[in-house]
Design a protein around this motif. Structure first.
Motif, PDB file in Angstrom:
ATOM      1  N   ALA A 163      33.851   0.132  48.779  1.00 14.94           N
ATOM      2  CA  ALA A 163      33.429   1.176  49.898  1.00 14.94           C
ATOM      3  C   ALA A 163      32.631   0.516  50.932  1.00 14.94           C
ATOM      4  O   ALA A 163      32.567   1.479  51.978  1.00 14.94           O
ATOM      5  N   GLY A 164      32.041  -0.317  50.525  1.00  9.65           N
ATOM      6  CA  GLY A 164      31.114  -0.952  51.819  1.00  9.65           C
ATOM      7  C   GLY A 164      30.480  -2.100  51.291  1.00  9.65           C
ATOM      8  O   GLY A 164      30.404  -2.524  50.213  1.00  9.65           O
ATOM      9  N   ALA A 165      29.847  -2.658  52.544  1.00  8.46           N
ATOM     10  CA  ALA A 165      29.143  -3.948  52.067  1.00  8.46           C
ATOM     11  C   ALA A 165      28.068  -3.787  51.266  1.00  8.46           C
ATOM     12  O   ALA A 165      27.736  -4.566  50.454  1.00  8.46           O
ATOM     13  N   LEU A 221      34.179   3.055  45.530  1.00  9.26           N
ATOM     14  CA  LEU A 221      35.582   2.340  45.981  1.00  9.26           C
ATOM     15  C   LEU A 221      36.331   3.176  47.131  1.00  9.26           C
ATOM     16  O   LEU A 221      35.885   4.585  47.403  1.00  9.26           O
ATOM     17  N   TRP A 222      36.919   2.787  48.134  1.00 14.00           N
ATOM     18  CA  TRP A 222      37.649   3.428  48.989  1.00 14.00           C
ATOM     19  C   TRP A 222      39.116   3.295  48.866  1.00 14.00           C
ATOM     20  O   TRP A 222      39.743   2.282  48.677  1.00 14.00           O
ATOM     21  N   ARG A 223      39.952   4.249  48.762  1.00 14.09           N
ATOM     22  CA  ARG A 223      41.185   4.652  48.589  1.00 14.09           C
ATOM     23  C   ARG A 223      42.069   4.469  49.774  1.00 14.09           C
ATOM     24  O   ARG A 223      41.765   5.124  50.675  1.00 14.09           O
ATOM     25  N   ARG A 224      42.935   3.379  50.032  1.00 17.59           N
ATOM     26  CA  ARG A 224      43.319   3.199  51.347  1.00 17.59           C
ATOM     27  C   ARG A 224      44.961   3.574  51.006  1.00 17.59           C
ATOM     28  O   ARG A 224      45.709   2.917  50.233  1.00 17.59           O
ATOM     29  N   ALA A 274      42.416  -5.666  49.470  1.00 18.57           N
ATOM     30  CA  ALA A 274      42.586  -4.231  49.075  1.00 18.57           C
ATOM     31  C   ALA A 274      43.740  -4.459  47.897  1.00 18.57           C
ATOM     32  O   ALA A 274      44.899  -5.240  48.202  1.00 18.57           O
ATOM     33  N   LEU A 275      43.522  -3.903  46.838  1.00 20.90           N
ATOM     34  CA  LEU A 275      44.335  -4.095  45.658  1.00 20.90           C
ATOM     35  C   LEU A 275      44.946  -2.864  45.031  1.00 20.90           C
ATOM     36  O   LEU A 275      44.257  -1.840  45.401  1.00 20.90           O
ATOM     37  N   LEU A 325      39.576   4.136  37.964  1.00 20.08           N
ATOM     38  CA  LEU A 325      39.454   4.041  39.480  1.00 20.08           C
ATOM     39  C   LEU A 325      39.048   5.454  40.217  1.00 20.08           C
ATOM     40  O   LEU A 325      38.272   5.332  41.069  1.00 20.08           O
ATOM     41  N   ALA A 326      39.367   6.647  39.279  1.00 17.30           N
ATOM     42  CA  ALA A 326      39.020   7.919  39.902  1.00 17.30           C
ATOM     43  C   ALA A 326      37.745   8.195  39.730  1.00 17.30           C
ATOM     44  O   ALA A 326      36.887   8.596  40.704  1.00 17.30           O
TER      45      ALA A 326
END
Length: 226
Positions: free
Chosen positions: A75-77, A61-64, A31-32, A52-53
Protein backbone atom coordinates in the motif's frame (compact mmCIF):
# COMPACT_ATOMS: atom_id res chain seq x y z
CA UNK A 1 -8.93 1.13 27.82
CA UNK A 2 -5.44 1.98 26.60
CA UNK A 3 -5.06 4.94 24.28
CA UNK A 4 -2.92 5.29 21.16
CA UNK A 5 -2.31 3.08 18.11
CA UNK A 6 -3.30 -0.57 18.36
CA UNK A 7 -0.40 -2.58 16.90
CA UNK A 8 -1.90 -5.98 17.71
CA UNK A 9 -4.03 -6.27 14.55
CA UNK A 10 -1.19 -5.32 12.19
CA UNK A 11 1.23 -7.60 14.07
CA UNK A 12 -1.19 -10.53 13.88
CA UNK A 13 -1.72 -10.04 10.14
CA UNK A 14 1.99 -9.89 9.37
CA UNK A 15 2.78 -12.70 11.80
CA UNK A 16 0.91 -15.37 9.84
CA UNK A 17 3.53 -17.32 7.80
CA UNK A 18 1.49 -17.34 4.57
CA UNK A 19 0.72 -13.63 4.76
CA UNK A 20 4.33 -12.85 5.70
CA UNK A 21 5.54 -14.72 2.60
CA UNK A 22 3.13 -12.81 0.38
CA UNK A 23 4.12 -9.45 1.83
CA UNK A 24 7.80 -10.28 1.51
CA UNK A 25 7.30 -11.21 -2.15
CA UNK A 26 5.83 -7.75 -2.75
CA UNK A 27 8.98 -6.08 -1.39
CA UNK A 28 10.31 -6.49 -4.93
CA UNK A 29 8.12 -3.52 -5.83
CA UNK A 30 6.31 -5.53 -8.51
CA UNK A 31 2.56 -6.02 -8.71
CA UNK A 32 1.64 -9.70 -8.41
CA UNK A 33 -1.59 -11.58 -9.02
CA UNK A 34 -3.40 -13.59 -6.38
CA UNK A 35 -2.23 -16.81 -8.06
CA UNK A 36 1.38 -15.68 -8.02
CA UNK A 37 1.11 -14.73 -4.36
CA UNK A 38 -0.52 -18.07 -3.55
CA UNK A 39 2.54 -19.74 -5.09
CA UNK A 40 4.86 -17.58 -2.98
CA UNK A 41 2.97 -18.56 0.15
CA UNK A 42 2.60 -22.23 -0.78
CA UNK A 43 -1.17 -22.19 -0.32
CA UNK A 44 -4.24 -22.69 -2.49
CA UNK A 45 -5.81 -19.87 -4.47
CA UNK A 46 -9.02 -19.74 -2.33
CA UNK A 47 -6.96 -19.57 0.86
CA UNK A 48 -4.79 -16.83 -0.63
CA UNK A 49 -7.88 -14.86 -1.59
CA UNK A 50 -8.99 -14.76 2.03
CA UNK A 51 -5.57 -13.66 3.24
CA UNK A 52 -5.34 -10.94 0.58
CA UNK A 53 -8.77 -9.59 1.49
CA UNK A 54 -7.72 -9.20 5.11
CA UNK A 55 -4.45 -7.50 4.17
CA UNK A 56 -6.26 -5.14 1.82
CA UNK A 57 -8.91 -4.32 4.42
CA UNK A 58 -6.16 -3.48 6.93
CA UNK A 59 -4.57 -1.05 4.47
CA UNK A 60 -1.40 -3.09 3.89
CA UNK A 61 -2.12 -3.90 0.24
CA UNK A 62 -3.36 -1.96 -2.77
CA UNK A 63 -5.43 -3.87 -5.32
CA UNK A 64 -4.81 -2.61 -8.87
CA UNK A 65 -7.25 -3.48 -11.65
CA UNK A 66 -5.90 -3.82 -15.17
CA UNK A 67 -8.62 -5.00 -17.54
CA UNK A 68 -9.88 -8.36 -16.33
CA UNK A 69 -6.94 -8.91 -14.02
CA UNK A 70 -6.29 -7.83 -10.45
CA UNK A 71 -2.80 -7.18 -9.15
CA UNK A 72 -1.58 -6.51 -5.64
CA UNK A 73 1.18 -4.20 -4.42
CA UNK A 74 2.19 -2.93 -1.01
CA UNK A 75 0.00 0.00 0.00
CA UNK A 76 2.95 2.37 0.31
CA UNK A 77 6.56 2.93 1.23
CA UNK A 78 5.75 2.93 4.94
CA UNK A 79 4.53 -0.68 4.69
CA UNK A 80 7.75 -1.71 2.93
CA UNK A 81 9.82 0.13 5.53
CA UNK A 82 8.03 -1.68 8.37
CA UNK A 83 8.57 -5.08 6.73
CA UNK A 84 12.25 -4.43 6.06
CA UNK A 85 12.70 -3.22 9.64
CA UNK A 86 11.12 -6.43 10.94
CA UNK A 87 13.39 -8.47 8.68
CA UNK A 88 16.40 -6.61 10.05
CA UNK A 89 15.25 -7.16 13.63
CA UNK A 90 14.70 -10.87 12.98
CA UNK A 91 18.16 -11.22 11.45
CA UNK A 92 19.80 -9.32 14.30
CA UNK A 93 18.13 -11.59 16.86
CA UNK A 94 19.17 -14.76 15.02
CA UNK A 95 15.72 -15.66 13.69
CA UNK A 96 16.89 -16.79 10.26
CA UNK A 97 15.53 -19.18 7.71
CA UNK A 98 17.69 -21.98 6.38
CA UNK A 99 20.39 -20.71 4.06
CA UNK A 100 19.43 -21.92 0.59
CA UNK A 101 22.55 -21.34 -1.49
CA UNK A 102 23.56 -19.36 -4.59
CA UNK A 103 20.35 -17.41 -4.97
CA UNK A 104 20.74 -16.09 -1.45
CA UNK A 105 24.29 -15.02 -2.29
CA UNK A 106 22.90 -12.96 -5.17
CA UNK A 107 20.27 -11.43 -2.87
CA UNK A 108 22.97 -10.45 -0.41
CA UNK A 109 25.01 -8.82 -3.17
CA UNK A 110 22.30 -6.59 -4.65
CA UNK A 111 18.52 -6.72 -4.42
CA UNK A 112 15.48 -4.48 -4.57
CA UNK A 113 14.02 -3.38 -1.24
CA UNK A 114 10.62 -2.06 -2.39
CA UNK A 115 12.04 0.59 -4.76
CA UNK A 116 15.67 1.09 -3.72
CA UNK A 117 18.89 -0.92 -3.66
CA UNK A 118 19.69 -3.15 -0.71
CA UNK A 119 22.40 -5.69 0.03
CA UNK A 120 26.08 -4.95 -0.45
CA UNK A 121 25.33 -2.53 -3.30
CA UNK A 122 22.92 -0.55 -1.14
CA UNK A 123 25.44 -0.45 1.72
CA UNK A 124 28.07 0.85 -0.73
CA UNK A 125 25.87 3.80 -1.71
CA UNK A 126 25.26 4.73 1.91
CA UNK A 127 28.90 4.32 3.02
CA UNK A 128 30.23 6.18 -0.02
CA UNK A 129 27.96 9.19 0.42
CA UNK A 130 28.41 9.32 4.19
CA UNK A 131 32.18 8.83 3.96
CA UNK A 132 32.68 11.72 1.54
CA UNK A 133 30.46 14.11 3.49
CA UNK A 134 27.55 13.89 1.07
CA UNK A 135 25.31 12.72 3.90
CA UNK A 136 25.20 13.75 7.52
CA UNK A 137 24.20 10.79 9.66
CA UNK A 138 22.86 11.18 13.18
CA UNK A 139 21.53 7.72 13.98
CA UNK A 140 18.28 7.63 11.99
CA UNK A 141 18.41 11.30 10.92
CA UNK A 142 19.92 11.40 7.42
CA UNK A 143 20.46 14.67 5.53
CA UNK A 144 21.86 15.31 2.06
CA UNK A 145 24.51 18.03 2.23
CA UNK A 146 25.21 20.68 -0.39
CA UNK A 147 28.22 18.69 -1.58
CA UNK A 148 26.03 15.60 -1.73
CA UNK A 149 23.41 17.38 -3.82
CA UNK A 150 26.10 18.50 -6.27
CA UNK A 151 27.46 14.95 -6.53
CA UNK A 152 24.04 13.40 -7.09
CA UNK A 153 23.07 15.96 -9.74
CA UNK A 154 26.44 15.42 -11.47
CA UNK A 155 25.40 11.79 -11.87
CA UNK A 156 22.33 12.98 -13.80
CA UNK A 157 19.70 12.73 -11.06
CA UNK A 158 17.35 15.71 -10.84
CA UNK A 159 16.73 16.53 -7.19
CA UNK A 160 14.02 19.16 -7.77
CA UNK A 161 11.08 16.73 -8.16
CA UNK A 162 12.38 14.63 -5.30
CA UNK A 163 12.51 17.62 -2.96
CA UNK A 164 9.02 18.69 -4.07
CA UNK A 165 7.50 15.32 -3.15
CA UNK A 166 6.01 14.41 0.22
CA UNK A 167 8.31 11.46 0.71
CA UNK A 168 11.54 11.97 2.70
CA UNK A 169 14.52 12.56 0.43
CA UNK A 170 16.88 10.40 2.50
CA UNK A 171 16.10 7.67 4.99
CA UNK A 172 18.22 4.99 6.62
CA UNK A 173 16.84 1.47 6.12
CA UNK A 174 18.27 -1.41 8.15
CA UNK A 175 19.56 -4.07 5.76
CA UNK A 176 18.52 -7.52 6.98
CA UNK A 177 21.42 -9.35 5.31
CA UNK A 178 24.19 -6.87 6.12
CA UNK A 179 22.65 -5.62 9.39
CA UNK A 180 23.74 -2.10 8.50
CA UNK A 181 21.97 0.89 6.99
CA UNK A 182 21.35 1.33 3.29
CA UNK A 183 19.86 4.42 1.65
CA UNK A 184 16.08 4.56 1.20
CA UNK A 185 13.73 7.47 0.61
CA UNK A 186 13.11 9.15 -2.73
CA UNK A 187 16.85 9.54 -3.37
CA UNK A 188 17.47 5.85 -2.80
CA UNK A 189 14.70 5.05 -5.28
CA UNK A 190 16.10 7.54 -7.80
CA UNK A 191 19.57 5.97 -7.61
CA UNK A 192 18.14 2.52 -8.38
CA UNK A 193 16.11 3.93 -11.28
CA UNK A 194 19.22 5.71 -12.57
CA UNK A 195 21.34 2.56 -12.31
CA UNK A 196 18.81 0.59 -14.35
CA UNK A 197 18.32 3.37 -16.91
CA UNK A 198 22.08 3.67 -17.45
CA UNK A 199 22.30 -0.06 -18.13
CA UNK A 200 24.57 -0.62 -15.15
CA UNK A 201 22.30 -3.34 -13.85
CA UNK A 202 19.17 -5.34 -14.64
CA UNK A 203 16.39 -6.91 -12.60
CA UNK A 204 16.43 -10.71 -12.52
CA UNK A 205 13.02 -11.96 -13.76
CA UNK A 206 10.74 -13.13 -10.98
CA UNK A 207 13.19 -12.15 -8.25
CA UNK A 208 14.36 -9.25 -6.10
CA UNK A 209 17.91 -9.83 -7.38
CA UNK A 210 19.68 -6.98 -9.18
CA UNK A 211 22.61 -8.03 -11.40
CA UNK A 212 25.34 -5.59 -12.40
CA UNK A 213 27.16 -6.01 -15.70
CA UNK A 214 30.99 -5.87 -15.50
CA UNK A 215 30.96 -2.42 -17.12
CA UNK A 216 28.03 -1.36 -14.94
CA UNK A 217 29.77 -2.53 -11.77
CA UNK A 218 32.79 -0.40 -12.70
CA UNK A 219 30.60 2.66 -13.38
CA UNK A 220 28.69 2.08 -10.13
CA UNK A 221 31.95 1.84 -8.18
CA UNK A 222 33.17 5.06 -9.80
CA UNK A 223 29.93 6.83 -8.91
CA UNK A 224 30.05 5.57 -5.32
CA UNK A 225 33.71 5.09 -4.38
CA UNK A 226 34.72 3.79 -0.97
Amino acid sequence: MKEGPDITRIAALIGDPARANMLTALLSGKALTASELAGEAGITAPTASGHLARLEEAGLLWRRRQGRHHYFTLAGAEVAEALEALAGLAAARGHLRTRTGPRDDALREARVCYDHLAGQAGIRIFDSLAGRGALTVDREAITLTGAGAAHVEALGIDLAPLRAGRRPLCRACLDWSERRSHLAGSLGAAILTHSLAQGWATRAPGSRVVRFTPRGAAAFAQAFPL
